[in-house]
Design a protein around this motif. Sequence first.
Motif, PDB file in Angstrom:
ATOM      1  N   ARG A  26       0.640  -1.162  -0.102  1.00 57.38           N
ATOM      2  CA  ARG A  26       0.096   0.019  -0.002  1.00 57.38           C
ATOM      3  C   ARG A  26       0.868   1.345   0.009  1.00 57.38           C
ATOM      4  O   ARG A  26       2.063   1.154   0.588  1.00 57.38           O
ATOM      5  N   PRO A  27       0.399   2.209  -0.722  1.00 56.81           N
ATOM      6  CA  PRO A  27       1.049   3.499  -0.591  1.00 56.81           C
ATOM      7  C   PRO A  27       1.228   4.129   0.840  1.00 56.81           C
ATOM      8  O   PRO A  27       2.422   4.949   0.940  1.00 56.81           O
ATOM      9  N   THR A  28       0.421   3.784   1.625  1.00 62.40           N
ATOM     10  CA  THR A  28       0.439   4.373   3.101  1.00 62.40           C
ATOM     11  C   THR A  28       1.755   4.038   3.750  1.00 62.40           C
ATOM     12  O   THR A  28       2.462   4.614   3.952  1.00 62.40           O
ATOM     13  N   ILE A  29       1.656   2.697   3.898  1.00 58.81           N
ATOM     14  CA  ILE A  29       2.846   2.081   4.999  1.00 58.81           C
ATOM     15  C   ILE A  29       4.191   2.554   4.312  1.00 58.81           C
ATOM     16  O   ILE A  29       5.068   2.880   4.968  1.00 58.81           O
ATOM     17  N   ASN A  30       4.156   2.278   2.922  1.00 56.09           N
ATOM     18  CA  ASN A  30       5.538   2.326   2.311  1.00 56.09           C
ATOM     19  C   ASN A  30       5.917   3.899   2.264  1.00 56.09           C
ATOM     20  O   ASN A  30       7.124   4.016   2.496  1.00 56.09           O
ATOM     21  N   SER A  31       5.043   4.712   2.105  1.00 58.92           N
ATOM     22  CA  SER A  31       5.659   6.037   2.307  1.00 58.92           C
ATOM     23  C   SER A  31       5.688   6.471   3.557  1.00 58.92           C
ATOM     24  O   SER A  31       6.680   7.197   3.877  1.00 58.92           O
ATOM     25  N   LEU A  42       4.347   0.841  -7.124  1.00 55.43           N
ATOM     26  CA  LEU A  42       3.239   1.327  -6.616  1.00 55.43           C
ATOM     27  C   LEU A  42       2.580   2.325  -7.721  1.00 55.43           C
ATOM     28  O   LEU A  42       1.511   2.612  -7.457  1.00 55.43           O
ATOM     29  N   TRP A  43       3.438   2.845  -8.540  1.00 54.73           N
ATOM     30  CA  TRP A  43       3.010   3.673  -9.538  1.00 54.73           C
ATOM     31  C   TRP A  43       2.081   2.996 -10.774  1.00 54.73           C
ATOM     32  O   TRP A  43       2.897   2.238 -11.546  1.00 54.73           O
ATOM     33  N   ASN A  44       0.976   3.189 -11.118  1.00 54.79           N
ATOM     34  CA  ASN A  44       0.304   2.839 -11.986  1.00 54.79           C
ATOM     35  C   ASN A  44       0.448   3.714 -13.224  1.00 54.79           C
ATOM     36  O   ASN A  44      -0.310   4.563 -13.334  1.00 54.79           O
ATOM     37  N   ALA A  45       1.135   3.614 -14.389  1.00 57.99           N
ATOM     38  CA  ALA A  45       1.291   4.535 -15.287  1.00 57.99           C
ATOM     39  C   ALA A  45       0.077   4.875 -16.189  1.00 57.99           C
ATOM     40  O   ALA A  45      -0.299   5.679 -16.507  1.00 57.99           O
ATOM     41  N   LYS A  46      -0.594   3.457 -16.174  1.00 58.39           N
ATOM     42  CA  LYS A  46      -1.942   3.761 -17.217  1.00 58.39           C
ATOM     43  C   LYS A  46      -3.084   4.663 -16.416  1.00 58.39           C
ATOM     44  O   LYS A  46      -3.588   5.581 -16.946  1.00 58.39           O
ATOM     45  N   ALA A  47      -2.851   4.678 -14.995  1.00 54.75           N
ATOM     46  CA  ALA A  47      -4.005   5.482 -14.333  1.00 54.75           C
ATOM     47  C   ALA A  47      -3.419   6.854 -13.900  1.00 54.75           C
ATOM     48  O   ALA A  47      -3.904   7.621 -13.296  1.00 54.75           O
ATOM     49  N   GLU A  95      -1.151   3.270  -6.413  1.00 53.67           N
ATOM     50  CA  GLU A  95      -2.245   2.768  -6.145  1.00 53.67           C
ATOM     51  C   GLU A  95      -1.789   1.270  -5.456  1.00 53.67           C
ATOM     52  O   GLU A  95      -0.450   0.851  -5.315  1.00 53.67           O
ATOM     53  N   VAL A  96      -2.593   0.656  -4.679  1.00 58.18           N
ATOM     54  CA  VAL A  96      -2.281  -0.639  -4.026  1.00 58.18           C
ATOM     55  C   VAL A  96      -2.362  -1.671  -4.847  1.00 58.18           C
ATOM     56  O   VAL A  96      -2.695  -1.758  -5.847  1.00 58.18           O
ATOM     57  N   LYS A  97      -1.157  -2.539  -4.517  1.00 57.77           N
ATOM     58  CA  LYS A  97      -0.891  -3.569  -5.475  1.00 57.77           C
ATOM     59  C   LYS A  97      -1.073  -4.980  -4.578  1.00 57.77           C
ATOM     60  O   LYS A  97      -0.592  -5.033  -3.451  1.00 57.77           O
ATOM     61  N   TYR A  98      -1.712  -5.932  -5.453  1.00 54.75           N
ATOM     62  CA  TYR A  98      -2.175  -7.220  -4.871  1.00 54.75           C
ATOM     63  C   TYR A  98      -1.014  -8.078  -4.634  1.00 54.75           C
ATOM     64  O   TYR A  98       0.114  -7.968  -5.352  1.00 54.75           O
ATOM     65  N   ASP A 115      -6.736  -1.399  -9.232  1.00 50.19           N
ATOM     66  CA  ASP A 115      -7.215  -0.511 -10.427  1.00 50.19           C
ATOM     67  C   ASP A 115      -8.169   0.481  -9.696  1.00 50.19           C
ATOM     68  O   ASP A 115      -9.568   0.562 -10.067  1.00 50.19           O
ATOM     69  N   ALA A 116      -7.827   0.805  -8.802  1.00 49.16           N
ATOM     70  CA  ALA A 116      -8.858   2.254  -8.069  1.00 49.16           C
ATOM     71  C   ALA A 116      -7.870   3.219  -7.500  1.00 49.16           C
ATOM     72  O   ALA A 116      -6.869   3.231  -6.921  1.00 49.16           O
ATOM     73  N   ARG A 117      -8.209   4.350  -8.201  1.00 53.87           N
ATOM     74  CA  ARG A 117      -7.479   5.675  -7.411  1.00 53.87           C
ATOM     75  C   ARG A 117      -8.110   5.964  -6.097  1.00 53.87           C
ATOM     76  O   ARG A 117      -9.482   6.144  -5.946  1.00 53.87           O
TER      77      ARG A 117
END
Length: 536
Positions: A247-252, A292-297, A301-304, A311-313
Amino acid sequence: MKSVWRRQRQYAAVSLVAKYTTAALLSIISLPAVSQNSGQPGEKGPVILRPAIMQEDVASFNAQDSGDVVNYVDNAHAYQWLSDNIPLFSCPDTTLQKIYYFRWWSFRKHLVKTPYGFIFTEFITPVKFGGAFNSISSALGHQIYEGRWLHDPKYIQAYTSYWMFADPKQKKPGFHRFSTWIDDAVYGLFLVGQDSAFLQKMLPALSADYKKWEAEKQLPDGLFWQFDVRDAMEESISGSRTQKNRRPTINSYMYGNALALSRINQILGQPQAAAYYRKKARDLRQMVLDSLWNAKATFFEVKYPNGKFADAREEIGFIPWYFNLPTDKKQYAEAWEQLTDTTGFSAPWGITTAERRHPLFRTHGSGHGCEWDGAVWPYATTQTLKGLSNLLNNYKHHNHMTARVFYDALHKYAWAQQKDGKPFIGEYQDEKTGFWLRNNPRSRYYNHSGFADLIISDLVGIKPALGDKLAIRPLIPEGQWAWFCLDNVRYHGHAITVLWDKDGRHYGHGKGLQIFVDGKVRARSRKLAPITVSLK
């Protein structure tokens, strides 16, 4: 004042009328005029303002409180305690000014004295999932950033120490129940107070705690995982209580903590340890950018665990900027276009926790649990506004983000802190109506977000740093205010005043921008623009 009223009508839209009467709204919009009670430069204490500027507000806050919960400072002594401890603020935006004092008043209500020293609670009433003394660590970072501006440092230092030294002694320690950016916040506290003895005391415990997080939450690839509920963000679109999601949270947070530990070690003369944590921060930053950077979006984002994006901003995608993690590239700055997009995160009552266009937006319930699937959470709003401030101050690539965007978002955040036309801060809100979704006694005065620090460090722009120079970087749009004053800010052992009076008529201390240090003018400017002042 008509510009404030016009903006508020635009923000509320039709849904506002359904929830609140015009009279109730006017009670918060048409606030009392700013006090003209001024002191004289060179006097001990405030240079321009006097505590009387908040006296009427404090009396009204006391009157609306049932008084059923009394902690270390009761309402009868609130005015004196605030007078002794907080910077004073006046401006033409009466909503910002009133909520500034309201948030300090409510912060004071959470101050509790324990056998281990002072702590600040999150909930005003006991909750079953709280630790000893009703302690909860989820908003610790916000609380330290807020409390670092108190004149007496003993309160926030004791609270910070509690989590490192007293919580481990409890039957059920609660610190690792939630993700946290404590190291970053402790460094931020040091930048204001310059208390190296406190930093020395905390460093061994903070270093050991960082290693504990690595043992508990770090995956073989180097990134950290967390359940959304342990990020204090349960029932999110991307979340899980079983999967080890990156998750962007804990990693940040862990990036910010590693960087802070590097800087703390450098300050305390430990260059090898500083290099050790600097490498950790550098490596983690690259992993976040790569994974964790989704270039398409064009979003973090969160990665499973299966390697796929959620696939959710979600609003947590702005958190990397809270710690200045992203590199200064246009592709990353494009993420911020979603902030002002009404199909993205912009809603009548604030910044939503998920993009409004997503098919799962607001599908997890409505106040039955603690849904982060789109409703407005002050906790997340604080993080996003701090990230936006960093983008505007520390990056060249802003895209369409400006001081106007920041100001309007901060104003909307302040204006949304109401209930029945009176100042109120709760858990979370319906993005269209402003209805507080956790509408129960525990949610009153919810100490789960920040506000005063956003005024002091971001809007007015006092940027805490090492050394004998103080940088002021205001994010007040050009022409927005003809005057304002932030007074009696305790910084590096000095009393700082930031005064803007375009024509010199409001305060009677001269035209333009002036920075006072210990009652003496150290810098002037005709324009409300960035300025640096020497503290010597």
